[in-house]
Design a protein around this motif. Structure first.
Motif, PDB file in Angstrom:
ATOM      1  N   VAL A  62       0.467  -1.459  -0.460  1.00  0.00           N
ATOM      2  CA  VAL A  62       0.271   0.009  -0.124  1.00  0.00           C
ATOM      3  C   VAL A  62       0.932   1.495   0.099  1.00  0.00           C
ATOM      4  O   VAL A  62       2.301   1.607   0.078  1.00  0.00           O
ATOM      5  CB  VAL A  62      -0.847   0.022   1.326  1.00  0.00           C
ATOM      6  N   ASP A  63       0.306   2.061  -0.165  1.00  0.00           N
ATOM      7  CA  ASP A  63       1.141   3.717  -0.464  1.00  0.00           C
ATOM      8  C   ASP A  63       1.549   3.748   0.992  1.00  0.00           C
ATOM      9  O   ASP A  63       1.594   3.487   1.974  1.00  0.00           O
ATOM     10  CB  ASP A  63      -0.034   4.372  -0.558  1.00  0.00           C
ATOM     11  N   ALA A  66      -0.215   5.729   3.472  1.00  0.00           N
ATOM     12  CA  ALA A  66      -2.275   5.315   3.636  1.00  0.00           C
ATOM     13  C   ALA A  66      -2.339   5.172   5.280  1.00  0.00           C
ATOM     14  O   ALA A  66      -3.391   5.150   5.434  1.00  0.00           O
ATOM     15  CB  ALA A  66      -1.365   3.115   2.995  1.00  0.00           C
ATOM     16  N   TRP A  67      -1.557   4.933   5.879  1.00  0.00           N
ATOM     17  CA  TRP A  67      -2.163   4.448   7.291  1.00  0.00           C
ATOM     18  C   TRP A  67      -2.900   5.390   7.628  1.00  0.00           C
ATOM     19  O   TRP A  67      -3.428   6.244   8.312  1.00  0.00           O
ATOM     20  CB  TRP A  67      -1.273   3.671   8.427  1.00  0.00           C
ATOM     21  N   ARG A  69      -3.559   8.633   6.649  1.00  0.00           N
ATOM     22  CA  ARG A  69      -4.376   8.971   5.988  1.00  0.00           C
ATOM     23  C   ARG A  69      -5.627   8.365   6.746  1.00  0.00           C
ATOM     24  O   ARG A  69      -6.622   9.280   6.032  1.00  0.00           O
ATOM     25  CB  ARG A  69      -4.568   8.483   4.802  1.00  0.00           C
ATOM     26  N   VAL A  70      -5.888   7.343   6.504  1.00  0.00           N
ATOM     27  CA  VAL A  70      -6.436   6.681   7.106  1.00  0.00           C
ATOM     28  C   VAL A  70      -6.639   6.557   8.511  1.00  0.00           C
ATOM     29  O   VAL A  70      -7.928   7.011   8.875  1.00  0.00           O
ATOM     30  CB  VAL A  70      -6.644   5.290   6.652  1.00  0.00           C
ATOM     31  N   ALA A  71      -5.702   6.789   9.079  1.00  0.00           N
ATOM     32  CA  ALA A  71      -5.628   6.819  11.106  1.00  0.00           C
ATOM     33  C   ALA A  71      -6.664   8.527  11.214  1.00  0.00           C
ATOM     34  O   ALA A  71      -6.923   8.343  11.945  1.00  0.00           O
ATOM     35  CB  ALA A  71      -5.059   6.957  11.277  1.00  0.00           C
ATOM     36  N   ARG A  73      -8.852   9.596   9.868  1.00  0.00           N
ATOM     37  CA  ARG A  73     -10.319  10.274   9.063  1.00  0.00           C
ATOM     38  C   ARG A  73     -11.158   9.718  10.457  1.00  0.00           C
ATOM     39  O   ARG A  73     -11.841   9.203   9.856  1.00  0.00           O
ATOM     40  CB  ARG A  73     -10.590   9.697   7.898  1.00  0.00           C
ATOM     41  N   LEU A  74      -9.954   8.800  10.691  1.00  0.00           N
ATOM     42  CA  LEU A  74     -11.046   8.072  12.020  1.00  0.00           C
ATOM     43  C   LEU A  74     -11.678   8.683  13.404  1.00  0.00           C
ATOM     44  O   LEU A  74     -13.144   7.886  13.542  1.00  0.00           O
ATOM     45  CB  LEU A  74     -10.070   6.716  12.690  1.00  0.00           C
ATOM     46  N   ASP A  75     -11.203   9.510  13.346  1.00  0.00           N
ATOM     47  CA  ASP A  75     -12.377  10.629  14.689  1.00  0.00           C
ATOM     48  C   ASP A  75     -13.621  11.429  13.228  1.00  0.00           C
ATOM     49  O   ASP A  75     -14.544  11.804  14.136  1.00  0.00           O
ATOM     50  CB  ASP A  75     -11.875  11.750  14.605  1.00  0.00           C
ATOM     51  N   GLU A  76     -13.361  11.076  12.075  1.00  0.00           N
ATOM     52  CA  GLU A  76     -14.403  11.649  11.155  1.00  0.00           C
ATOM     53  C   GLU A  76     -16.184  11.607  11.639  1.00  0.00           C
ATOM     54  O   GLU A  76     -16.040  10.016  12.412  1.00  0.00           O
ATOM     55  CB  GLU A  76     -14.390  11.497   9.754  1.00  0.00           C
ATOM     56  N   PRO A  77     -16.708  12.016  11.721  1.00  0.00           N
ATOM     57  CA  PRO A  77     -18.188  12.064  11.807  1.00  0.00           C
ATOM     58  C   PRO A  77     -18.488  10.724  10.822  1.00  0.00           C
ATOM     59  O   PRO A  77     -18.153  10.983   9.729  1.00  0.00           O
ATOM     60  CB  PRO A  77     -19.352  12.831  11.977  1.00  0.00           C
ATOM     61  N   ALA A  78     -18.941   9.537  11.095  1.00  0.00           N
ATOM     62  CA  ALA A  78     -19.040   8.229  10.190  1.00  0.00           C
ATOM     63  C   ALA A  78     -20.486   8.857   8.816  1.00  0.00           C
ATOM     64  O   ALA A  78     -21.113   9.989   9.331  1.00  0.00           O
ATOM     65  CB  ALA A  78     -19.731   7.494  10.581  1.00  0.00           C
ATOM     66  N   PRO A  79     -20.414   8.758   7.669  1.00  0.00           N
ATOM     67  CA  PRO A  79     -21.538   9.778   6.995  1.00  0.00           C
ATOM     68  C   PRO A  79     -22.840   8.598   7.531  1.00  0.00           C
ATOM     69  O   PRO A  79     -22.724   7.500   7.645  1.00  0.00           O
ATOM     70  CB  PRO A  79     -21.258   8.637   5.761  1.00  0.00           C
TER      71      PRO A  79
ATOM     72  N   PHE B  63      -5.422  -3.351   9.466  1.00  0.00           N
ATOM     73  CA  PHE B  63      -5.190  -2.265   8.805  1.00  0.00           C
ATOM     74  C   PHE B  63      -4.073  -3.503   7.864  1.00  0.00           C
ATOM     75  O   PHE B  63      -4.128  -3.523   6.910  1.00  0.00           O
ATOM     76  CB  PHE B  63      -4.792  -0.977   9.447  1.00  0.00           C
ATOM     77  N   GLU B  85      -5.987   1.877  -4.611  1.00  0.00           N
ATOM     78  CA  GLU B  85      -5.433   3.096  -3.031  1.00  0.00           C
ATOM     79  C   GLU B  85      -6.727   2.905  -2.338  1.00  0.00           C
ATOM     80  O   GLU B  85      -7.110   3.087  -1.176  1.00  0.00           O
ATOM     81  CB  GLU B  85      -4.688   3.558  -3.357  1.00  0.00           C
ATOM     82  N   GLN B  89      -8.640   2.345   1.243  1.00  0.00           N
ATOM     83  CA  GLN B  89      -8.774   3.334   2.155  1.00  0.00           C
ATOM     84  C   GLN B  89     -10.425   3.058   2.502  1.00  0.00           C
ATOM     85  O   GLN B  89     -10.453   3.421   3.766  1.00  0.00           O
ATOM     86  CB  GLN B  89      -7.857   4.487   2.154  1.00  0.00           C
ATOM     87  N   TRP B  96     -13.743  -0.314   9.949  1.00  0.00           N
ATOM     88  CA  TRP B  96     -13.494   0.800  11.314  1.00  0.00           C
ATOM     89  C   TRP B  96     -14.579   0.860  11.909  1.00  0.00           C
ATOM     90  O   TRP B  96     -15.568   0.985  12.639  1.00  0.00           O
ATOM     91  CB  TRP B  96     -12.357   2.377  11.669  1.00  0.00           C
TER      92      TRP B  96
END
Lengths: 216, 218
Positions: A62-63, A66-67, A69-71, A73-79, B63, B85, B89, B96
């Motif tokens: 993976v890029d 990658a981690w 970028r994902v990490a 966003r973990l606190d973003e409110p879920a759609p 992950f 990619e 993600q 999650w």
């Protein structure tokens, strides 16, 4: 209501489980699964094959970020969760998305012989289209063959033809080799979900004249 | 080219996917020392930690395991690396957010992740509705009564599947792989392999029938 006795073949279930099924086929499969515990179990097993294959696939790097970028966003409110689909009597959830106002409010158009057809707004794929077919209680639809594949799923009532008796949730699959004359059960109008890739072919001496006008 | 025989290690059959050790149920005996089994168990524990306490280090573990596999799956389906990619993600974020919807009695973690990746891919790339079974639909015909050891059974099925996939005749294994990983209609597969459509269908049927036998063994 009893469980269906006419089931989907592994071929259709496999397309659904693998994600290869196009919209009209997925609609047919998902609607049948709503009626059929047996096919649900079979489809679940085919999904397990997908899971097993995921474990055996050689991983791809993976890029580097990658981690991060994902990490981030973990606190973003879920759609918003998808809206709860409100059940409509006789219309399982997968189909309800296409028939928000129920079976009766579908855009029915008479096709003769006491029958009516209503198109469903499914994306067409490789010629496969979805529609509803209604045959009046106790009425027969003329003897006909098929120019391609046709799947019927009974949503309401029942019908009989040369291949068997079909009640709610049952699936019938026809191809070029089959000609039949479906007759609706007397209890109420028979309504089916239909997926087909070609018009039917009338085989009766008089109804053959209709062939140039038939659409799938 | 990837083949099922890849996961034959040291001449020993090593099905990679093992589901959870269900405490108290059968199947927790000598397998605990099996690395593949221990790994699958660790994935379940990690997913539960994400579900119950938003545990980031548990998610990092998931992950590390799934991100490269999900990306590989997407690329095998023909998605370009950059887009694969992005979708990967998105899939990881979905894991999650929906960790609490995972039910160990239904399937292993890998199967759950597979269905998420499959669905997100269709939603993002195909731009069409994806009719799907709604497990919460009150209109569903009831399932057969739930067995007390259903979770252990889900685990055993996946174990058997790994072995069964490996033991398929190569031409049948290839059909299954193409069916899951190339998003091809049966007629496309026939054209590509230059064999009749009927042969594709019968090979797939045979393969699925063989795999199903494994489920039905006592």
């Amino acid at each position: 209501m009893t469980a269906p006795t006419h089931h989907l073949t592994d071929e259709w279930l496999l397309d659904y489980a693998s994600g290869a099924a196009t919209e009209p086929v997925a609609l047919m499969v998902a609607t049948h699964l709503s009626f059929c515990p047996l096919c649900r179990a079979n489809a679940a097993r085919l999904e397990q094959i997908g899971g097993t294959l995921l474990e055996t696939i050689p991983p791809v790097a993976v890029d580097r970020n990658a981690w991060d970028r994902v990490a981030a966003r973990l606190d973003e409110p879920a759609p918003d969760a998808p809206p709860v689909r409100i059940g409509i009597p006789g219309v399982p959830a997968p189909l309800a998305a296409y028939l928000p106002r129920g079976l009766d409010a579908a855009p029915w158009a008479k096709v003769g012989f006491g029958a009516a057809r209503a198109a469903l707004p499914c994306v067409e794929h490789r010629g496969f289209k979805s529609s509803l077919l209604r045959i009046g209680a106790g009425r027969g639809f003329p003897h006909h063959g098929h120019r391609g594949e046709e799947m019927l799923l009974v949503l309401q009532g029942s019908f009989d033809d040369e291949t068997g008796h079909y009640g709610v949730g049952d699936v019938a699959v026809y191809d070029e080799a089959v000609t039949h004359r479906p007759v609706a059960g007397p209890e109420r109008d028979c309504i089916c979900l239909v997926v087909t890739n070609a018009p039917i072919r009338m085989t009766g001496i008089f109804t053959r004249l209709l062939n140039p006008f038939l659409r799938s | 080219m990837w083949q099922f025989s890849r996961y034959r290690t040291g001449g020993r059959t090593a099905p990679r996917l093992r589901a959870i050790p269900n405490a108290g149920a059968r199947g927790c005996d000598d397998r605990v020392s099996d690395p593949a089994f221990a790994q699958a168990a660790a994935l379940v524990v990690a997913l539960r930690a994400v579900a119950t306490s938003h545990d980031r280090s548990a998610f990092a573990q998931l992950f590390a395991h799934f991100a490269p596999r999900v990306k590989a799956y997407l690329m095998r389906l023909g998605t370009a690396a950059g887009e694969a990619e992005d979708i990967m993600q998105d899939v990881m974020l979905t894991i999650w957010r929906r960790a609490d919807s995972y039910d160990p009695a239904q399937a292993g973690v890998s199967t759950w992740v597979f269905t998420i990746a499959r669905n997100r891919r269709i939603d993002i790339l195909r731009r069409e509705r994806r009719p799907t079974l709604d497990a919460s639909d009150p209109a569903l015909q009831p399932e057969a009564p739930v067995q007390a050891d259903q979770a252990a059974q889900a685990q055993e099925w996946e174990e058997r599947l790994g072995t069964a996939l490996e033991e398929l005749p190569p031409e049948q294994g290839e059909m299954v792989r193409m069916a899951y990983y190339e998003d091809r209609s049966h007629s496309d597969i026939a054209q590509r392999l230059n064999i009749p459509l009927g042969t594709v269908k019968s090979r797939l049927r045979l393969a699925i029938a063989r795999l199903r036998l494994r489920f039905e063994e006592p």
